[in-house]
Structure formats: C-alpha cells, structure tokens
Design an enzyme around this catalytic site. Structure first.
Site, mmCIF file in Angstrom:
data_model
loop_
_atom_site.group_PDB
_atom_site.id
_atom_site.type_symbol
_atom_site.label_atom_id
_atom_site.label_comp_id
_atom_site.label_asym_id
_atom_site.label_seq_id
_atom_site.Cartn_x
_atom_site.Cartn_y
_atom_site.Cartn_z
ATOM 1 N N LYS A 70 62.786 103.991 97.357
ATOM 2 C CA LYS A 70 61.561 103.362 97.588
ATOM 3 C C LYS A 70 60.351 104.316 98.284
ATOM 4 C CE LYS A 70 64.766 99.514 98.268
ATOM 5 N NZ LYS A 70 65.412 98.349 99.169
ATOM 6 N N THR B 200 67.485 103.706 101.851
ATOM 7 C CA THR B 200 67.435 104.139 100.509
ATOM 8 C C THR B 200 66.745 105.246 100.170
ATOM 9 O OG1 THR B 200 65.927 102.566 99.921
ATOM 10 C CG2 THR B 200 67.797 101.837 99.412
ATOM 11 N N TYR C 131 83.703 116.458 89.825
ATOM 12 C CA TYR C 131 84.481 115.520 90.947
ATOM 13 C C TYR C 131 84.327 116.180 92.079
ATOM 14 C CZ TYR C 131 86.272 110.988 90.172
ATOM 15 O OH TYR C 131 86.483 109.589 90.019
ATOM 16 N N ARG D 228 67.783 106.703 92.952
ATOM 17 C CA ARG D 228 68.212 105.546 93.234
ATOM 18 C C ARG D 228 69.712 105.927 94.049
ATOM 19 N NH1 ARG D 228 65.704 101.768 91.129
ATOM 20 N NH2 ARG D 228 67.026 100.323 92.581
ATOM 21 N N GLU E 226 85.453 115.136 95.601
ATOM 22 C CA GLU E 226 85.775 114.026 96.849
ATOM 23 C C GLU E 226 86.116 114.884 97.993
ATOM 24 O OE1 GLU E 226 89.339 111.948 95.335
ATOM 25 O OE2 GLU E 226 88.151 110.433 94.475
ATOM 26 N N ASP F 86 68.047 99.641 109.197
ATOM 27 C CA ASP F 86 67.909 99.997 107.974
ATOM 28 C C ASP F 86 66.480 99.953 107.617
ATOM 29 O OD1 ASP F 86 67.863 99.677 105.293
ATOM 30 O OD2 ASP F 86 69.088 97.677 105.330
HETATM 31 C C1 LIG Z 1 66.571 97.791 99.321
HETATM 32 C C2 LIG Z 1 67.245 97.657 100.288
HETATM 33 C C3 LIG Z 1 68.668 97.836 100.768
HETATM 34 C C4 LIG Z 1 69.703 97.665 99.291
HETATM 35 O O1 LIG Z 1 69.476 99.164 98.572
HETATM 36 P P1 LIG Z 1 70.029 99.108 97.099
HETATM 37 O O2 LIG Z 1 69.999 100.325 96.860
HETATM 38 O O3 LIG Z 1 69.587 98.063 96.251
HETATM 39 O O4 LIG Z 1 71.568 98.720 97.649
HETATM 40 C C5 LIG Z 1 69.188 97.758 101.917
HETATM 41 N N1 LIG Z 1 68.550 97.339 102.793
HETATM 42 C C6 LIG Z 1 67.102 96.781 102.777
HETATM 43 C C7 LIG Z 1 66.368 96.674 103.901
HETATM 44 C C8 LIG Z 1 66.487 97.106 101.461
HETATM 45 O O5 LIG Z 1 65.236 96.720 101.541
#
Ligand SMILES: *Cc1c(COP(=O)(O)O)cnc(C)c1O
Length: 428
Positions: free
Chosen positions: A238, A235, A63, A244, A65, A209
C-alpha cells in the site's frame, strides 16, 4: 542433448507473448489502464521496476522452509542472504527489535500475530468493520471472528473520530486478551500511546495493523506504533510501495512466538522472490526521496480534501491527516456504487465504501474512499489535486442520461485521460 530436452529448454525460455498470448494481452491492457486512468484506490500504488524485477526473478523456484541458517532444504545460501537483508532493513526502517518478513500478505501477518498471542475462544477488541476496520479484525465472515470472540469499537457519531474514553470503557467491559488497532478506512492519526494505556489497564496484548499507513510511518509522517505495541503488522504493497505481501514486527521477547506462528504455524515455504522484492522496497523506503514522497502524499491528500470540501462535498471526520479520505455522498443523493461506476467510466478509479452508521448495504454504500498514493507516485502535486476534485465533482453531479449530462461526462473523460498522460508511469 536429445530432441525433447532441447525443445523443453527453448520452451522454458520463451517470452510470455509467445508462451501465452491471452495472458500477455491482459497484462498489456492493464499497463494501459494503469497508465491512462487516474487511480485513487487508497490501498494501491505503482511499484518500481526494481521491485517488479525481484518479484519476477528465479527465486520463485526456491523452497526455503525455515529461517536463515535454519532451513529444511539445501541450496538456501542466496535465500538466506535475501531474507537476512530484508529482516535487517525492516528492523532499521521501523526501529523494531524483531521482524518476520515471511507472511504472504497482510491477512497472514494478522493471523500470525493472533496465533502467537491467543488461543481459540480468546477475546479481541478491534475496530468495527463498518466503521473502517478490516475483515481480519474480528468480522464474523473471517477466521478472526470465527476462531476468536470479538468485541468492536467504532467512531463517535458526532466527530466521527475514535473516542478513546469510550474504548477504555469497552475494554473494561469486554476484558480482551488482545486489542487490535489500525484500520482500512480511518483518515485520522491513531493515538497508539493512548491505546497502550488502555491495554495495560486491562492486561491485554497490544497489536497495531498499519497496513495502510506503513509508508507514512516509515517516513516519520504518521506516529509510529512500534514503541508501544507488542506486535505490529502491515502490508508492503500500500503506501509502502512494495510487492503484495506482509511483515510482522515485534518486541524481542515475542520473536520466537511470532516466528513459530508464521512457520510452521501457518505457512509452508516462504515466497523468496517476494521477500527479495520486500528487501528492495525497504531499501527504497530508506532513501531521502521516499520521505519527500510521503510528505507529498499527505500534502496531496489534504489539498484534495480541501478542494472537495470547497465544492460542497462532506468528508467523514471533516478531512484527513493521512493518504486517504472518505467522501459522504448522502448530501448529493447518490450512492457509492453509482459514483464508483460513473467515475470508472470517465477513467477515475476509486472504491465505494461504507461510511460510519451507513444506512445502505455493503454492496451499495453511501461513500467513496479516495487515496492519493498512486497519483503522488506519478508526480502529481497540489494543482493536479484541484483538477482531480473538479473532475470528480463534475462527474458525480452529472450522472443522468440527458445529452447535456452525457456531454459533461465525455469532456471529464477526455480531461482525465489528458491529466494521466501528462504524468506517465510505465513505458510501453
Ligand atoms: C489491506 C489490509 C489488510 C490485508 O491485506 P491483504 O494483503 O489484502 O491480506 C489487513 N489489514 C488492513 C488494515 C488492511 O488495510
């Protein structure tokens, strides 16, 4: 040591196959699936053994925090080391002034960015879900469309590209507090400098994003939003090829607001084991081989797009600048759902996807999204992309039940398996 204690200790150290054979078997089967199938899901990748080791480490027990050197618990010295290294690497890799590496996933990273800059009821301008945006960009079924008012931009019906003049006009009409850029399905570069001008003209905060393109951005293979945006979210699982999880980058002036939004604003204890794995993936992303990888990702995507187009396939926006493409199946008279199911049966995994102005329902769709990060990690190059295009076309143009069509699909399945097996991933 009493009998029950020694039993407990031996239980703790039991391998998974003994402790839980059902789950061990499901994992074993997924190693096989990932090894023997051609994975074309644009948001997936194969992580390194090093990333998996960190994710599977004892840091899961801790933990922590708070933030490095400002924790609410004792015993955080190693957690501090791990998180500090992850933060420094994220800043260096992306040229950012501040990084928060605690978000549990991409959605939480976006939530933190909104929570830092917006009040409930404020307006966000972002890309429409049906044109390639993400659920967290203001969809009514998501917290982002419930807590905030959303207005959406889409792509131009003719070019299927973002129309920046139109977005400027929309921004003037809806006067958003924040503009969110970035997408889940947009195969072209995004002009972040232009978005900054639009945001400035209406006094909005600019967020990007880059969940999908973070790996390309890190390698200099996609324009970076970092110089232009107040905050950048992504993220790590990807194109960046890590565990993840999520990260938020921001300007130094927003560091406090972002950190407070993540903790205590939205999350409890950070996933220290996953932060360790993020640090590992960021180190991997600093190596020259990672640049080579991302360059090949783009070459492969372009090659696959051209090979599909040469076989008569229509691609949304006519092609790709990134790691993914969106196939319009309408001219072939089949749905995304039918294509996805048929491809899965022959060992090729992709996802059905809405195309802009789609007339089919979201569970049916007229398109499939295809990405090359996984096959590129395996070492496949342009010749293999030609082969994959051939396999996809033979599959989706032979969906019937006649003996001839079934035979075509059977030979496609054999060839897909042989192609996958020629590029092994994980040892068994
Ligand atoms: C995949 C994705 C997310 C979310 O990611 P998670 O880890 O599944 O919550 C957010 N924004 C975009 C543009 C994405 O492609």
């Amino acid at each position: 040591m009493g009998n029950s204690e020694s039993t407990l200790m031996s239980e703790i150290n039991r391998p998974l196959e003994q402790a839980d054979p059902e789950i061990a078997e499901a994992i074993r089967l997924d190693v096989e699936r990932q090894n023997h199938k051609i994975l074309l899901i644009a948001s997936e990748n194969y992580v390194s053994k090093a990333v998996m080791e960190a994710t599977g480490s004892v840091l899961t027990n801790k933990y922590a925090e708070g933030y490095p050197l400002k924790r609410y618990y004792g015993g955080c010295e190693n957690a501090d080391t791990v998180e500090t290294i992850a933060i420094e690497r994220a800043k260096e890799l992306f040229g950012a002034e501040h990084a928060n590496v605690q978000p549990h996933a991409g959605s939480q990273a976006n939530m933190a960015a909104y929570f830092a800059f917006l009040k409930p009821g404020d307006r966000i301008l972002a890309m429409e879900l049906a044109h390639g945006g993400h659920l967290t960009h203001g969809s009514p079924v998501n917290f982002s469309g419930t807590l905030y008012q959303s207005c959406a931009y889409g792509v131009d019906p003719e070019t299927e590209l973002l129309d920046y003049d139109k977005i400027q006009q929309l921004a003037e009409e809806c006067r958003p507090k924040a503009i969110m850029t970035g997408a889940t399905v947009y195969p072209r570069y995004i002009d972040f400098a232009r978005f900054r001008k639009i945001a400035d003209s209406v006094g909005a905060v600019l967020l990007a994003d880059i969940a999908h393109t973070a790996g390309l951005v890190a390698a200099g293979e996609h324009p970076s939003p970092v110089p232009y945006c107040d905050a950048v979210t992504f993220t790590t699982h990807k194109t960046l090829r890590g565990p993840r999880s999520g990260i938020v980058l921001c300007k130094a002036e927003h560091a406090k607001a972002i950190d407070r939004a993540v903790f205590p604003g939205l999350q409890g204890g950070p996933l220290v084991h996953v932060i360790a794995a993020k640090a590992v993936c960021l180190k991997e992303a600093m190596q020259p081989s990672f640049k080579d990888y991302q360059r090949q990702v783009k070459l492969n995507a372009r090659a696959l797009a051209e090979e599909l187009a040469n076989r008569g396939i229509r691609l949304v926006s006519g092609g790709t600048d990134t790691h993914l493409m969106l196939v319009d199946l309408t001219p072939l008279g089949i749905t995304g759902k039918a294509a996805q199911e048929a491809l899965d049966e022959v060992g090729i995994v992709a996802n059905k996807n809405m195309i802009p102005f789609d007339t089919q329902k979201p569970m049916v769709t007229s398109g499939i999204r295809i990405g090359v990060p996984c096959v590129t990690t395996r070492g496949m190059k342009e010749p293999e992309m030609a082969k994959i295009a051939d396999l996809i076309m033979r599959c989706v143009t032979n969906l019937g039940d006649s003996a001839a069509e079934v035979a075509v699909r059977e030979s496609v399945a054999r060839e897909a398996r042989a192609l996958a097996d020629a590029f092994p991933v994980y040892p068994v």
